[in-house]
Design a protein around this motif. Structure first.
Motif, short mmCIF file in Angstrom:
data_model
loop_
_atom_site.label_atom_id
_atom_site.label_comp_id
_atom_site.label_asym_id
_atom_site.label_seq_id
_atom_site.Cartn_x
_atom_site.Cartn_y
_atom_site.Cartn_z
N VAL A 294 65.49 20.58 11.57
CA VAL A 294 66.22 21.76 12.04
C VAL A 294 65.99 21.90 13.54
CG1 VAL A 294 66.07 22.95 9.82
CG2 VAL A 294 64.33 23.36 11.58
N SER A 295 66.90 22.61 14.18
CA SER A 295 66.79 22.84 15.62
C SER A 295 66.71 24.34 15.88
CB SER A 295 68.01 22.25 16.34
OG SER A 295 67.94 22.52 17.73
N VAL A 296 65.70 24.71 16.68
CA VAL A 296 65.55 26.10 17.13
C VAL A 296 65.38 26.05 18.65
CG1 VAL A 296 64.29 28.27 16.86
CG2 VAL A 296 64.38 26.65 14.95
N PRO A 297 66.48 25.95 19.40
CA PRO A 297 66.36 25.80 20.86
C PRO A 297 65.52 26.89 21.52
CG PRO A 297 68.61 25.35 20.14
CD PRO A 297 67.89 25.88 18.94
N TRP A 298 65.54 28.10 20.99
CA TRP A 298 64.76 29.19 21.56
C TRP A 298 63.26 28.87 21.57
CZ3 TRP A 298 64.95 33.49 24.37
CH2 TRP A 298 66.18 34.12 24.58
N HIS A 299 62.81 27.99 20.68
CA HIS A 299 61.38 27.70 20.61
C HIS A 299 60.84 27.21 21.95
CE1 HIS A 299 57.52 26.58 18.93
NE2 HIS A 299 57.66 25.36 19.40
N ARG A 300 61.66 26.47 22.69
CA ARG A 300 61.21 25.95 23.99
C ARG A 300 60.99 27.07 25.02
NH1 ARG A 300 59.72 20.43 24.90
NH2 ARG A 300 60.16 19.47 22.88
N ASP A 301 61.60 28.22 24.78
CA ASP A 301 61.40 29.35 25.69
C ASP A 301 60.29 30.29 25.23
OD1 ASP A 301 63.28 28.93 27.80
OD2 ASP A 301 64.88 29.37 26.38
N GLY A 302 59.74 30.04 24.04
CA GLY A 302 58.70 30.92 23.52
C GLY A 302 57.49 31.01 24.42
N ILE A 303 57.07 29.89 24.99
CA ILE A 303 55.90 29.89 25.87
C ILE A 303 56.17 30.72 27.12
CG2 ILE A 303 56.61 27.70 26.92
CD1 ILE A 303 53.03 29.11 26.51
N HIS A 304 57.41 30.72 27.60
CA HIS A 304 57.74 31.51 28.80
C HIS A 304 57.68 33.01 28.49
CE1 HIS A 304 58.72 27.74 30.57
NE2 HIS A 304 59.78 27.54 29.81
N LEU A 305 58.15 33.40 27.31
CA LEU A 305 58.07 34.81 26.94
C LEU A 305 56.62 35.22 26.72
CD1 LEU A 305 61.12 35.23 24.54
CD2 LEU A 305 61.02 35.26 27.03
N PHE A 306 55.82 34.33 26.14
CA PHE A 306 54.39 34.62 25.98
C PHE A 306 53.75 34.88 27.35
CE2 PHE A 306 50.07 32.95 26.31
CZ PHE A 306 49.40 33.75 25.40
N ASN A 307 54.04 34.02 28.32
CA ASN A 307 53.48 34.22 29.66
C ASN A 307 53.94 35.55 30.25
OD1 ASN A 307 52.00 31.85 29.72
ND2 ASN A 307 53.65 30.66 30.65
N GLY A 308 55.21 35.88 30.06
CA GLY A 308 55.74 37.13 30.59
C GLY A 308 55.05 38.35 30.01
N ILE A 309 54.62 38.26 28.76
CA ILE A 309 53.94 39.37 28.10
C ILE A 309 52.45 39.35 28.37
CG2 ILE A 309 53.36 40.32 25.83
CD1 ILE A 309 56.18 39.17 24.94
N ALA A 310 51.83 38.17 28.25
CA ALA A 310 50.37 38.09 28.27
C ALA A 310 49.79 38.38 29.64
CB ALA A 310 49.92 36.71 27.78
#
Length: 514
Positions: A322-338
């Protein structure tokens, strides 16, 4: 009667003028004097607050302070403190031994949370999860070493020295629940409590070759644990088998009425009932974006996880890509929050912050505030990086990127939810690489921080969205464990545990749990 020594000393005119400048208020001397007069009424409230006694926890299980083990008795450097605390005479954990990550309060036992800034602090109350495991009959053997303020995926940033991997002492055990992973893998305890804000249960589970589950956000109460960022905070079980993870989760899960992270709609389940050894009919989706991270993924890890995921077909499940393209942006959102979130709550907020309805540990706040301000230079390089960048973003962009990241997190969450319509579980490597070498003591800052943060791109997104995720050992490469991560729908830990149990029994031929 007026107290000669008020709890809060009235501010001076100079102090108010300084605050006014920081908030860009143009106040005259007359304005300042006026506001000082108006503060007399509210200040009296703080005198009264200090006269009142807050509700105190009752610790029902006697314990001694214990001791800090000598190096010869602590070869992996995984114990921070040893203190045997027997729980109830009977219960589901009777006869089981347990380590508690040192970001979790155990009354009467020193807590350092990996940093000299907190050294010497002794909690006066047990965290909810500690009370629950003692009520269930477990014996706590002590506090396991964690990374400095839990901000590292390696095991080399804590101020008591690196925790060593039982499979190769020159390598990291993973962080930040470093000691918990190493102690379970070495057989020194049956199970452990870990914390997870960017993968800190699953990373040491992967590199130590054990089982570690980050539950759905809010399933396990965080009350009494040192927070990093309220929307990212999780506690979870770590153990040598799926059955023990399920057992410990049954004890830990459920609302305590003190943690605003929790929801009444999220009810615990009888997780051991799901351990049928059967994966028949499960739909497994291998997430293509979880593989092939440039500069991070190792070919043997990617290959091992793909082969392991394929074994579910032999166990009766269907397996698709399966493909979840958003997964590649998950680390960026984590950085934005953390970065901003941790700076505001963990650092500037002295571990407690404001604006949430929950149990505030005032003693912990006081101790950390004093330590942080007097020993700021002793904070780890990772914490310094977070503080400097997080405060810069606040000062320059006023919270914009934190706010936008939290809004975008709904899109990330929806992308995983969409994939979990046609799949019951998603699969990817827990970590893109095998356990890395512990940096030498004189390593440059860039290497120290690189080894602390490089491994999180697959784990961190699920702290952002709150989906349950579990690392299970699936292979060995070059003598080092490889972890496979299973991700499920929110509240469906039972499905993850069912699949993990089926894999453990079907592939590793483990016996049926008693």
């Amino acid at each position: 009667m007026t107290d000669a020594h008020p709890a809060v000393r009235p501010p001076t005119a100079a102090a108010i003028e300084d605050i006014a400048r920081r908030y860009r208020l143009d106040l005259s001397a007359e304005d300042v004097a006026g506001f000082l007069g108006l503060m007399a009424g509210p200040l009296a409230s703080f005198d009264r607050i200090d006269q009142l006694t807050a509700p105190a926890a009752i610790n029902r299980y006697p314990r001694t302070p214990g001791y800090r083990p000598q190096p010869e008795d602590n070869p992996l450097n995984a114990w921070y403190w040893k203190s045997e605390i027997p729980g109830a005479e009977s219960g589901p954990l009777a006869g089981r031994t347990l380590a508690v990550k040192d970001n979790v309060c155990v009354a009467g036992v020193p807590m350092m949370n990996g940093t000299r800034a907190l050294e010497g602090y002794v909690p006066d109350a047990d965290a909810t999860v500690v009370t629950r495991v003692l009520d269930a009959g477990a014996t706590i053997l002590g506090k396991s070493v964690c990374e400095s303020l839990c901000f590292s995926g390696g095991s080399h940033t804590n101020d008591t020295g690196p925790v060593r991997n039982p499979h190769d002492p020159t390598r990291t055990s993973g962080g930040s629940s470093a000691g918990s992973g190493a102690l379970v893998a070495a057989g020194e305890v049956d199970m452990a409590i870990g914390g997870d804000q960017g993968g800190s249960v699953r990373m040491p589970a992967s590199w130590c070759g054990i089982y570690g589950l980050k539950p759905t956000w809010g399933l396990v109460p965080y009350t009494g644990a040192f927070p990093i960022e309220i929307t990212l905070d999780h506690l979870g079980p770590m153990a040598a088998t799926t059955a023990d993870v399920a057992l410990l989760l049954e004890v830990l899960a459920g609302p305590d009425g003190l943690d605003p992270r929790q929801s009444a709609q999220l009810a615990p389940a009888g997780y051991r009932k799901a351990l049928t050894g059967d994966a028949e009919g499960l739909r497994i989706g291998i997430v293509s974006e979880g593989f092939g991270w440039a500069g991070a993924s190792e070919d043997d890890v990617d290959e091992a996880v793909r082969v392991a995921a394929g074994r579910f077909a032999d166990l009766g499940a269907s397996v698709t890509e399966v493909s979840v393209p958003w997964h590649r942006d998950g680390i960026h959102l984590f950085n934005g929050i953390a970065f901003e979130g941790a700076t505001k709550l963990m650092v500037e907020g002295n571990s407690m912050g404001t604006n949430w309805k929950g149990e505030y540990n005032v003693g912990l706040l006081d101790a950390f505030a004093r330590g942080r301000l007097t020993r700021a230079d002793d904070l780890s390089e990772t914490v310094k990086l977070v503080t400097l960048l997080g405060q810069y973003l606040q000062d320059r962009y006023h919270g914009r990127y934190y706010a936008k990241s939290r809004n975008l997190a709904r899109s990330l969450e929806a992308a995983y939810d969409a994939a979990l319509v046609d799949c019951d579980l998603l699969v990817m490597p827990t970590l893109p690489m095998k356990a890395t070498l512990i940096p030498p003591g004189d390593a440059p800052r860039e290497e120290v921080i690189g080894r602390a943060l490089e491994m999180v791109p697959n784990t961190a997104p699920f702290d952002v969205t709150g989906h349950p995720a579990m690392s299970l050992p699936c292979a060995v490469a070059d003598g080092l464990p490889v972890g496979m991560m299973l991700i499920g729908r929110k509240g469906e830990e039972a499905t993850i545990l069912r699949a993990s149990d089926a894999f453990e029994r079907g592939v590793f031929a483990r016996p049926v749990p008693a």
